[in-house]
Scaffold this motif. Structure first.
Motif, PDB file in Angstrom:
ATOM      1  N   GLU A 255     -11.105  15.772 -13.533  1.00  0.00           N
ATOM      2  CA  GLU A 255     -10.225  16.582 -14.366  1.00  0.00           C
ATOM      3  C   GLU A 255     -10.975  17.100 -15.579  1.00  0.00           C
ATOM      4  O   GLU A 255     -12.043  16.595 -15.938  1.00  0.00           O
ATOM      5  N   MET A 256     -10.411  18.101 -16.221  1.00  0.00           N
ATOM      6  CA  MET A 256     -10.991  18.636 -17.438  1.00  0.00           C
ATOM      7  C   MET A 256      -9.891  18.957 -18.424  1.00  0.00           C
ATOM      8  O   MET A 256      -8.712  19.061 -18.058  1.00  0.00           O
ATOM      9  N   ARG A 257     -10.265  19.064 -19.676  1.00  0.00           N
ATOM     10  CA  ARG A 257      -9.324  19.445 -20.718  1.00  0.00           C
ATOM     11  C   ARG A 257      -9.855  20.650 -21.471  1.00  0.00           C
ATOM     12  O   ARG A 257     -11.070  20.754 -21.705  1.00  0.00           O
ATOM     13  N   LEU A 258      -8.971  21.530 -21.843  1.00  0.00           N
ATOM     14  CA  LEU A 258      -9.353  22.609 -22.740  1.00  0.00           C
ATOM     15  C   LEU A 258      -9.311  22.083 -24.171  1.00  0.00           C
ATOM     16  O   LEU A 258      -8.387  21.363 -24.557  1.00  0.00           O
ATOM     17  N   GLN A 259     -10.305  22.453 -24.934  1.00  0.00           N
ATOM     18  CA  GLN A 259     -10.336  22.069 -26.347  1.00  0.00           C
ATOM     19  C   GLN A 259      -9.056  22.503 -27.044  1.00  0.00           C
ATOM     20  O   GLN A 259      -8.506  21.779 -27.876  1.00  0.00           O
ATOM     21  N   SER A 260      -8.564  23.677 -26.706  1.00  0.00           N
ATOM     22  CA  SER A 260      -7.363  24.197 -27.354  1.00  0.00           C
ATOM     23  C   SER A 260      -6.132  23.364 -27.015  1.00  0.00           C
ATOM     24  O   SER A 260      -5.266  23.133 -27.882  1.00  0.00           O
ATOM     25  N   ASP A 261      -6.015  22.883 -25.777  1.00  0.00           N
ATOM     26  CA  ASP A 261      -4.870  22.052 -25.427  1.00  0.00           C
ATOM     27  C   ASP A 261      -4.847  20.790 -26.277  1.00  0.00           C
ATOM     28  O   ASP A 261      -3.799  20.382 -26.794  1.00  0.00           O
ATOM     29  N   PHE A 262      -6.005  20.151 -26.394  1.00  0.00           N
ATOM     30  CA  PHE A 262      -6.074  18.929 -27.185  1.00  0.00           C
ATOM     31  C   PHE A 262      -5.735  19.205 -28.647  1.00  0.00           C
ATOM     32  O   PHE A 262      -4.981  18.457 -29.284  1.00  0.00           O
ATOM     33  N   ALA A 263      -6.275  20.303 -29.207  1.00  0.00           N
ATOM     34  CA  ALA A 263      -6.024  20.634 -30.612  1.00  0.00           C
ATOM     35  C   ALA A 263      -4.555  20.946 -30.853  1.00  0.00           C
ATOM     36  O   ALA A 263      -3.977  20.541 -31.869  1.00  0.00           O
ATOM     37  N   ILE A 264      -3.932  21.647 -29.933  1.00  0.00           N
ATOM     38  CA  ILE A 264      -2.508  21.980 -30.078  1.00  0.00           C
ATOM     39  C   ILE A 264      -1.659  20.717 -29.969  1.00  0.00           C
ATOM     40  O   ILE A 264      -0.667  20.554 -30.680  1.00  0.00           O
ATOM     41  N   ALA A 265      -2.059  19.804 -29.092  1.00  0.00           N
ATOM     42  CA  ALA A 265      -1.319  18.544 -28.939  1.00  0.00           C
ATOM     43  C   ALA A 265      -1.414  17.678 -30.188  1.00  0.00           C
ATOM     44  O   ALA A 265      -0.549  16.816 -30.417  1.00  0.00           O
ATOM     45  N   GLN A 266      -2.442  17.897 -31.012  1.00  0.00           N
ATOM     46  CA  GLN A 266      -2.647  17.081 -32.215  1.00  0.00           C
ATOM     47  C   GLN A 266      -2.232  17.803 -33.496  1.00  0.00           C
ATOM     48  O   GLN A 266      -2.156  17.177 -34.554  1.00  0.00           O
ATOM     49  N   SER A 267      -1.948  19.095 -33.432  1.00  0.00           N
ATOM     50  CA  SER A 267      -1.630  19.867 -34.642  1.00  0.00           C
ATOM     51  C   SER A 267      -0.298  19.436 -35.242  1.00  0.00           C
ATOM     52  O   SER A 267       0.675  19.200 -34.517  1.00  0.00           O
ATOM     53  N   PRO A 268      -0.206  19.355 -36.578  1.00  0.00           N
ATOM     54  CA  PRO A 268       1.072  19.015 -37.211  1.00  0.00           C
ATOM     55  C   PRO A 268       2.197  19.976 -36.850  1.00  0.00           C
ATOM     56  O   PRO A 268       3.368  19.598 -36.869  1.00  0.00           O
ATOM     57  N   GLN A 269       1.847  21.217 -36.503  1.00  0.00           N
ATOM     58  CA  GLN A 269       2.878  22.200 -36.162  1.00  0.00           C
ATOM     59  C   GLN A 269       3.488  21.967 -34.781  1.00  0.00           C
ATOM     60  O   GLN A 269       4.613  22.413 -34.515  1.00  0.00           O
ATOM     61  N   THR A 270       2.760  21.296 -33.915  1.00  0.00           N
ATOM     62  CA  THR A 270       3.202  21.215 -32.518  1.00  0.00           C
ATOM     63  C   THR A 270       3.134  19.817 -31.907  1.00  0.00           C
ATOM     64  O   THR A 270       3.593  19.623 -30.783  1.00  0.00           O
ATOM     65  N   ALA A 271       2.580  18.846 -32.620  1.00  0.00           N
ATOM     66  CA  ALA A 271       2.362  17.520 -32.033  1.00  0.00           C
ATOM     67  C   ALA A 271       3.654  16.892 -31.545  1.00  0.00           C
ATOM     68  O   ALA A 271       3.715  16.349 -30.429  1.00  0.00           O
ATOM     69  N   CYS A 272       4.704  16.933 -32.349  1.00  0.00           N
ATOM     70  CA  CYS A 272       5.964  16.298 -31.944  1.00  0.00           C
ATOM     71  C   CYS A 272       6.614  17.054 -30.786  1.00  0.00           C
ATOM     72  O   CYS A 272       7.191  16.443 -29.881  1.00  0.00           O
ATOM     73  N   PHE A 273       6.514  18.383 -30.809  1.00  0.00           N
ATOM     74  CA  PHE A 273       7.088  19.153 -29.707  1.00  0.00           C
ATOM     75  C   PHE A 273       6.313  18.870 -28.424  1.00  0.00           C
ATOM     76  O   PHE A 273       6.900  18.698 -27.357  1.00  0.00           O
ATOM     77  N   TRP A 274       4.991  18.824 -28.528  1.00  0.00           N
ATOM     78  CA  TRP A 274       4.168  18.503 -27.357  1.00  0.00           C
ATOM     79  C   TRP A 274       4.568  17.139 -26.803  1.00  0.00           C
ATOM     80  O   TRP A 274       4.811  16.987 -25.603  1.00  0.00           O
ATOM     81  N   GLN A 275       4.640  16.156 -27.682  1.00  0.00           N
ATOM     82  CA  GLN A 275       4.967  14.796 -27.243  1.00  0.00           C
ATOM     83  C   GLN A 275       6.353  14.725 -26.624  1.00  0.00           C
ATOM     84  O   GLN A 275       6.586  13.946 -25.698  1.00  0.00           O
ATOM     85  N   SER A 276       7.299  15.542 -27.100  1.00  0.00           N
ATOM     86  CA  SER A 276       8.660  15.520 -26.567  1.00  0.00           C
ATOM     87  C   SER A 276       8.728  16.022 -25.131  1.00  0.00           C
ATOM     88  O   SER A 276       9.718  15.797 -24.436  1.00  0.00           O
ATOM     89  N   MET A 277       7.683  16.719 -24.688  1.00  0.00           N
ATOM     90  CA  MET A 277       7.652  17.231 -23.322  1.00  0.00           C
ATOM     91  C   MET A 277       7.255  16.171 -22.302  1.00  0.00           C
ATOM     92  O   MET A 277       7.483  16.340 -21.102  1.00  0.00           O
ATOM     93  N   VAL A 278       6.635  15.090 -22.767  1.00  0.00           N
ATOM     94  CA  VAL A 278       6.180  14.039 -21.852  1.00  0.00           C
ATOM     95  C   VAL A 278       7.385  13.415 -21.145  1.00  0.00           C
ATOM     96  O   VAL A 278       8.317  12.925 -21.791  1.00  0.00           O
ATOM     97  N   ASN A 279       7.371  13.455 -19.848  1.00  0.00           N
ATOM     98  CA  ASN A 279       8.430  12.873 -19.003  1.00  0.00           C
ATOM     99  C   ASN A 279       9.782  13.536 -19.223  1.00  0.00           C
ATOM    100  O   ASN A 279      10.828  12.926 -18.995  1.00  0.00           O
ATOM    101  N   ASN A 280       9.784  14.789 -19.655  1.00  0.00           N
ATOM    102  CA  ASN A 280      11.034  15.520 -19.889  1.00  0.00           C
ATOM    103  C   ASN A 280      10.990  16.798 -19.043  1.00  0.00           C
ATOM    104  O   ASN A 280      10.751  17.892 -19.548  1.00  0.00           O
ATOM    105  N   GLN A 281      11.201  16.630 -17.750  1.00  0.00           N
ATOM    106  CA  GLN A 281      11.078  17.743 -16.812  1.00  0.00           C
ATOM    107  C   GLN A 281      12.022  18.883 -17.152  1.00  0.00           C
ATOM    108  O   GLN A 281      11.647  20.063 -17.079  1.00  0.00           O
ATOM    109  N   ALA A 282      13.267  18.565 -17.533  1.00  0.00           N
ATOM    110  CA  ALA A 282      14.243  19.615 -17.821  1.00  0.00           C
ATOM    111  C   ALA A 282      13.784  20.479 -18.991  1.00  0.00           C
ATOM    112  O   ALA A 282      13.889  21.710 -18.952  1.00  0.00           O
ATOM    113  N   ALA A 283      13.252  19.841 -20.040  1.00  0.00           N
ATOM    114  CA  ALA A 283      12.807  20.593 -21.211  1.00  0.00           C
ATOM    115  C   ALA A 283      11.588  21.444 -20.885  1.00  0.00           C
ATOM    116  O   ALA A 283      11.483  22.597 -21.325  1.00  0.00           O
ATOM    117  N   VAL A 284      10.660  20.896 -20.112  1.00  0.00           N
ATOM    118  CA  VAL A 284       9.462  21.643 -19.740  1.00  0.00           C
ATOM    119  C   VAL A 284       9.828  22.856 -18.893  1.00  0.00           C
ATOM    120  O   VAL A 284       9.358  23.969 -19.126  1.00  0.00           O
TER     121      VAL A 284
END
Length: 370
Positions: A255-284
């Motif tokens: 597998e590979m990761r994009l640098q941008s995906d990791f940065a967006i997952a850690q950004s204060p603007q999006t970290a909580c929203f990113w995390q809320s998608m984990v195991n939330n198929q309906a929201a995704v």
């Protein structure tokens, strides 16, 4: 008397409604449509499913979906229409120019596969790109059935270089570019759900079809989980191409990761929203549906478009499986930038899987010696 009048008005309204929705018989003698302009897209969907996608969530479907973004995002509110007119097919009509942009590396395969259809079907390049992406992703279990509006005029000039963000760019610059095209940081996260069925042929030397998560043929929430696993290292990029980020724990699995995906997952603007998608198929699923509906008409006057969503195939139902840590990983590897509670997830049994290789170690199986 009032009751009888109400019933009469209801019957009249029903009759008028039925008249308004009378379907049109299409020239192929097979389909009917709510609007004659949609007939060609029923035929196009049948062709794509049979000849391009084989009704599966394979590489051609992945590439068609990626092309929708690379064409549509070439739009700027600040720069004005001269920068690019969004979802207009310019990347296909002016490929000799737009494919010189390093950010568009790898989309030539999708263009090569789809462009001949412009001669076979009476559709514009912008419509072809967005419709093919919608048809392709409909084959991925868990993906939404996307909307499709028809009638985009063909682009008359290429988009300028710089409108498609690169994965190694600063995360705030990526957010600014997306905002200039009309998308909030959270809408960008929703668009990145596409990476759950995405793979790369260009970002790592000698590796093709390298997936971004452990379930590349299923539209699920795994990518939102796996991007959060720590241990990132930068691999040497292919010549002139963007850096890829690969977690050590998953690199052995191919597998590979994009640098941008990791940065967006850690950004204060999006970290909580990113995390809320984990195991939330309906929201995704819903978020992706809504963000793609917006992406598909960037730069277009929707009042002049015709809703032909009915021509998009029904989506394949989701796989009823919760998100899980891939074998060889676990919660101890999580790198969380949000204090919200994280779901308790199981770990897949067994040992980590690896991508197949040729006897000489090459991971491009098409080049294996016979």
């Amino acid at each position: 008397m009032v009751f009888k009048l109400s019933v009469g008005l209801l019957a009249l309204a029903t009759a008028v409604s039925a008249a308004n929705y009378k379907r049109v018989a299409c020239p192929d003698g097979v389909h009917t449509a709510s609007n004659e302009a949609c007939c060609v897209f029923f035929e196009l969907a049948d062709f794509l499913q049979t000849n391009n996608f084989n009704s599966t969530c394979g590489e051609d479907a992945h590439e068609a979906l990626r092309l929708t973004f690379h064409d549509a995002i070439a739009f700027s509110f600040m720069g004005g229409p001269s920068m690019g007119t969004g979802a207009d097919g310019s990347i296909m009509l002016f490929e000799d120019i737009e494919l010189m942009n390093p950010a568009n590396n790898g989309v030539d395969d999708a263009i090569d596969a789809l462009k001949p259809l412009l001669m076979q079907f009476n559709v514009t390049a912008g419509d072809l790109i967005q419709f093919a992406g919608a048809v392709g992703v409909s084959n991925c279990p868990g993906a939404p059935r996307l909307e499709f509006l028809a009638g985009r005029p063909n682009a008359t000039f290429p988009a300028v270089t710089g409108l498609v963000p690169l994965p190694e760019e600063n995360v705030n610059d990526i957010f600014a570019r997306m905002e200039d095209a009309g998308f909030s940081p959270t809408e960008l996260v929703s668009l990145l759900a596409s990476h759950t069925v995405a793979r790369s042929d260009t970002l790592i030397n000698d590796r093709q079809a390298v997936p971004f998560d452990s379930t590349p043929f299923t539209f699920d929430t795994q990518v939102f989980l796996e991007v959060l696993l720590k241990g990132n290292e930068t691999l040497p990029p292919a010549s002139g191409e963007a850096d890829a980020q690969v977690p050590n724990a998953l690199a052995a699995q191919g597998e590979m990761r994009l640098q941008s995906d990791f940065a967006i997952a850690q950004s204060p603007q999006t970290a909580c929203f990113w995390q809320s998608m984990v195991n939330n198929q309906a929201a995704v699923t819903q978020g992706f549906h809504d963000a793609m509906a917006k992406l598909a008409v960037v730069g277009q006057d929707t009042s002049k478009l015709i809703d032909c969503s009915e021509a998009v195939p029904m989506a394949v139902p989701a796989v009823s499986k919760p998100a899980t840590f891939p074998a060889g990983t676990g919660p101890e590897l999580l790198m969380l930038a949000c204090n919200s509670p994280f779901p308790a997830l199981a770990t897949d049994p067994g040992v980590p899987t690896t991508i197949p290789e040729c006897p000489d170690g090459d991971t491009n199986l098409n080049d294996c010696p016979s």
